[in-house]
Scaffold this active site. Structure first.
Site, PDB file in Angstrom:
ATOM      1  N   HIS A 106      -1.043 -11.764  -5.857  1.00  0.00           N
ATOM      2  CA  HIS A 106      -2.024 -12.687  -5.272  1.00  0.00           C
ATOM      3  C   HIS A 106      -2.429 -13.794  -6.257  1.00  0.00           C
ATOM      4  CE1 HIS A 106      -5.132  -9.996  -7.193  1.00  0.00           C
ATOM      5  NE2 HIS A 106      -5.751 -11.148  -7.352  1.00  0.00           N
ATOM      6  N   ASP A 136       1.227  -5.714  -4.780  1.00  0.00           N
ATOM      7  CA  ASP A 136       0.508  -6.787  -5.461  1.00  0.00           C
ATOM      8  C   ASP A 136       1.000  -6.968  -6.894  1.00  0.00           C
ATOM      9  OD1 ASP A 136      -1.262  -8.890  -5.614  1.00  0.00           O
ATOM     10  OD2 ASP A 136      -2.972  -7.651  -6.194  1.00  0.00           O
ATOM     11  N   SER A 209      -7.681 -10.545 -12.701  1.00  0.00           N
ATOM     12  CA  SER A 209      -6.560 -10.059 -11.897  1.00  0.00           C
ATOM     13  C   SER A 209      -5.233 -10.286 -12.610  1.00  0.00           C
ATOM     14  CB  SER A 209      -6.527 -10.783 -10.549  1.00  0.00           C
ATOM     15  OG  SER A 209      -7.608 -10.401  -9.741  1.00  0.00           O
ATOM     16  N   VAL A 267       5.398   7.693  12.537  1.00  0.00           N
ATOM     17  CA  VAL A 267       3.977   7.350  12.459  1.00  0.00           C
ATOM     18  C   VAL A 267       3.246   8.639  12.131  1.00  0.00           C
ATOM     19  CG1 VAL A 267       1.956   6.516  13.717  1.00  0.00           C
ATOM     20  CG2 VAL A 267       4.195   5.468  14.122  1.00  0.00           C
ATOM     21  N   ILE A 268       2.435   8.617  11.076  1.00  0.00           N
ATOM     22  CA  ILE A 268       1.805   9.844  10.590  1.00  0.00           C
ATOM     23  C   ILE A 268       0.288   9.761  10.649  1.00  0.00           C
ATOM     24  CG2 ILE A 268       3.718  10.474   9.079  1.00  0.00           C
ATOM     25  CD1 ILE A 268       2.103   9.298   6.738  1.00  0.00           C
TER      26      ILE A 268
END
Length: 474
Positions: A106, A136, A209, A267-268
């Protein structure tokens, strides 16, 4: 005698203060040795637009008119230019002497120009090698040699309560040092499925960051990435990406400029205590499979909806968040073992891990059935009806019933009108729901106050919902 006692007391206080001071960590050597490998990163993004008419907000007789006219540029036709430069600041650290630098994705996202400033005041234009939004992590490169390099540590050896140090550029103040302790490990954050974050109370602010998190041996154990804040500034909760996760990402970015991740095509959902009891598990652990992608790696391996994945490649799945991390870090094409709990028995399944290409997220879609006239809610507080032939064709389902209204104890659950009930699970036994009559008869067999788990379909997604405390009668 009193004077002697007073002197002794003062000496005791001074000794305690000295001992307490000696017990506190000294970060000066760490900052001196590791600081030169930490860099300041500034980015510029040109936001382009079109000229737009914007009249002066002041009358010509207003004293502010001349100031406004002089300092606010105007374009022919009376408009003002809308192109502007968006600047931002961040931090990073050098991982190789030939100029490779790690930071947050970012920090450099959308940047037209990236400038790196070292502690010796040298500045370089940097090239973005690659960035991975999911973790990220970004890798950038400057043309230089013989640069100071950080030493890497092992985040697995970090202990909660251990001292850690951050070096970065909060608000643009280069090489600022802050310290704190590890508050927790393996934190899962919303929308962050691939990073087991290190939580600390180290002061992290805008500009930190992408900077390194050091242990007391001067080794980087994480990349400072996020803060939890209601004000936009530091509030005592910070999160760092473990350095082993980041280095795996950077090696892929350096090799190909992109990251490949494994996927199962399921899908969990988290297994809570009530769901564990319904499925016959001794304790709440693992990831329950709500649905299986048609033609995906899991379906080809024989994994079914309702299975609880307990291990992946021999590693325990303690929470559902563990599974995406383990699968995602597995190279596509790898043959992996999966241990599942199915209808009261343990099974081992071999699966060839697929490659993640894009996010797959099903949207909820309400399926309306024909609402009966004045129907009494069942023991769960639900008014249900049969699926019409049209609904079965659209949903590609041979059985199931649709919820028309949710009342009573059902209203305290996550059930909604339009949900389709596929199965009922209790004490490890799963029963397919075929009709309203059969479903209500099943409910009548439970004692008052019992808990049942329903497998429901909501739009394109399947999920398990547990309801505790059945009513006394139907």
């Amino acid at each position: 005698m009193n004077r002697l006692a007073s002197l002794f007391f003062l000496w005791l206080l001074a000794s305690c203060a000295f001992a307490q001071t000696r017990g506190l960590p000294d970060f000066s050597e760490l900052a001196e040795k590791q600081g030169p490998a930490v860099v300041n990163i500034s980015t510029t993004q040109v936001v382009r637009g079109q000229a737009q008419m914007m009249p002066f907000p002041f009358d010509e007789n207003d004293p502010a008119f001349e100031f406004f006219k002089r300092f606010i540029p105007r374009v022919p036709g009376g408009g003002v230019p809308r192109d502007f430069e968006n600047k931002s600041l961040g931090s990073g650290f050098i991982v190789s002497g030939d100029g490779y630098i790690l930071t947050n994705a970012h920090v450099v996202e959308g940047a037209d120009e990236v400038t790196v400033r070292l502690t010796d005041k040298r500045e370089f234009k940097a090239k973005i090698i690659g960035a991975d939004k999911r973790t990220d992590v970004a890798l950038i490169k400057i043309e230089a040699s013989g640069l100071p390099v950080v030493r890497l540590g092992d985040p697995a050896q970090l202990k909660v309560g251990e001292w850690v140090v951050a070096i970065g550029s909060p608000f643009g103040f280069d090489n600022s040092v802050t310290a704190g302790i590890v508050s927790a490990k393996g934190r899962s954050l919303p929308q962050e499925n691939y990073v087991p974050f290190i939580q600390t109370d180290v002061a992290i602010n805008p500009g930190n960051s992408g900077g390194p998190l050091f242990n007391m041996r001067g080794e980087v154990v994480g990349i400072n990435s996020q803060i939890y804040s209601r004000s936009g500034g530091y509030m005592g909760v910070s999160f760092a990406i473990p350095i082993d996760v980041a280095m795996d990402i950077q090696s892929q970015l350096r090799a190909s400029g992109k990251v490949s991740r494994g996927r199962l095509g399921v899908v969990i959902q988290e297994v809570n205590k009530e769901l564990a009891d319904s499925l016959g598990l001794n304790r709440a652990m693992g990831a329950v499979v709500n649905s299986v992608e048609k033609g995906g790696p899991a379906e080809k391996a024989g994994i079914e909806a309702g299975d609880v994945i307990l291990k992946f490649d021999g590693k325990a799945i303690n929470t559902s968040a563990d599974l995406p991390r383990l699968v995602g870090s597995t190279r596509p094409g790898t043959r992996s073992s999966v241990q599942v709990w199915r209808k009261g028995t343990m099974r081992d399944v071999a699966v060839v891990v697929g490659e993640m290409i894009e996010d797959r997220q099903g949207g909820a879609r309400s399926q309306k059935g024909s609402k009966p006239a004045e129907q009494t809610p069942n023991r769960l507080g639900l008014i249900v009806s049969e699926l019409t032939a049209e609904q079965k064709r659209e949903l590609k389902m041979a059985s199931g019933i649709v919820i028309e209204d949710v009342r009573g104890i059902g209203a305290r659950s996550d059930l909604r009108a339009g949900d389709v009930i596929i199965a009922l699970i209790s004490r490890g036994a799963t029963t397919e729901v075929r009709s309203v009559e059969q479903f209500n008869k099943l409910l009548s067999q439970f004692d008052k106050g019992s808990a049942v788990t329903l497998l429901i379909r909501r739009g394109e997604i399947q999920t398990f919902i547990t309801i505790k405390g059945l009513n006394g009668g139907n």
